[in-house]
Design a protein around this motif. Structure first.
Motif, PDB file in Angstrom:
ATOM      1  N   UNK A   1       3.256  10.032  -7.773  1.00  0.00           N
ATOM      2  CA  UNK A   1       4.073  10.106  -8.623  1.00  0.00           C
ATOM      3  C   UNK A   1       3.125  10.806 -10.017  1.00  0.00           C
ATOM      4  N   UNK A   2       2.642   9.742 -10.179  1.00  0.00           N
ATOM      5  CA  UNK A   2       1.806   9.914 -11.454  1.00  0.00           C
ATOM      6  C   UNK A   2       0.649  10.993 -11.269  1.00  0.00           C
ATOM      7  N   UNK A   3       0.636  11.039 -10.030  1.00  0.00           N
ATOM      8  CA  UNK A   3      -0.447  13.123 -10.332  1.00  0.00           C
ATOM      9  C   UNK A   3       0.564  14.173 -10.176  1.00  0.00           C
ATOM     10  N   UNK A   4       1.752  14.156  -9.702  1.00  0.00           N
ATOM     11  CA  UNK A   4       2.161  15.482 -10.015  1.00  0.00           C
ATOM     12  C   UNK A   4       3.045  15.448 -11.697  1.00  0.00           C
TER      13      UNK A   4
ATOM     14  N   UNK B   1       1.260  -1.037   0.071  1.00  0.00           N
ATOM     15  CA  UNK B   1      -0.025  -0.096   0.166  1.00  0.00           C
ATOM     16  C   UNK B   1       0.575   1.120   0.171  1.00  0.00           C
ATOM     17  N   UNK B   2       1.897   1.204   0.955  1.00  0.00           N
ATOM     18  CA  UNK B   2       2.978   2.358   0.850  1.00  0.00           C
ATOM     19  C   UNK B   2       3.468   2.891  -0.574  1.00  0.00           C
ATOM     20  N   UNK B   3       3.965   1.213  -1.291  1.00  0.00           N
ATOM     21  CA  UNK B   3       4.307   1.781  -2.923  1.00  0.00           C
ATOM     22  C   UNK B   3       3.502   1.922  -3.336  1.00  0.00           C
ATOM     23  N   UNK B   4       2.199   1.438  -3.998  1.00  0.00           N
ATOM     24  CA  UNK B   4       0.925   2.269  -4.669  1.00  0.00           C
ATOM     25  C   UNK B   4       1.132   3.121  -4.014  1.00  0.00           C
TER      26      UNK B   4
END
Length: 113
Positions: free
Chosen positions: A69-72, A60-63
């Protein structure tokens, strides 16, 4: 993003609570491995019940890290909803939750089915 974090960390908390309850209920060593015939090969301490919740927490933390990262990158970091492509992380967490809820009681010696 906060909703995704709440969902994933809530799933984490649920499995950790179940693991702690099973650690209290378990009377002896817990099963750590079954062979192909379903016989117990290896046992370990009660702390081994925390292995599946730890795997879920790491997943979950990696997700969450990857979703941030993708949102930024996409410029969608200010949207307060769980995006369509982020629900796959929730589904993966739910799969690990179900596996934990099935196998952890079996490890502790409780057989419900």
């Amino acid at each position: 993003m906060k909703r995704l974090a709440w969902i994933l960390r809530g799933i984490d908390a649920l499995l950790v609570v179940v693991a702690v309850i099973l650690m209290i209920i378990a009377t002896g060593p817990v099963v750590t491995h079954w062979n192909g015939l379903g016989n117990v090969d290896a046992t370990g301490s009660k702390w081994m019940l925390l292995l599946i919740p730890m795997v879920l927490i790491v997943y979950n933390e990696i997700s969450l890290w990857y979703a941030r990262r993708v949102r930024r990158h996409d410029g969608t970091d200010q949207i307060p909803l769980v995006l369509v492509n982020e629900w796959r992380y929730v589904v993966g967490a739910l799969v690990l939750l179900v596996l934990g809820l099935v196998f952890m009681p079996m490890q502790a010696g409780l057989h419900f089915f």
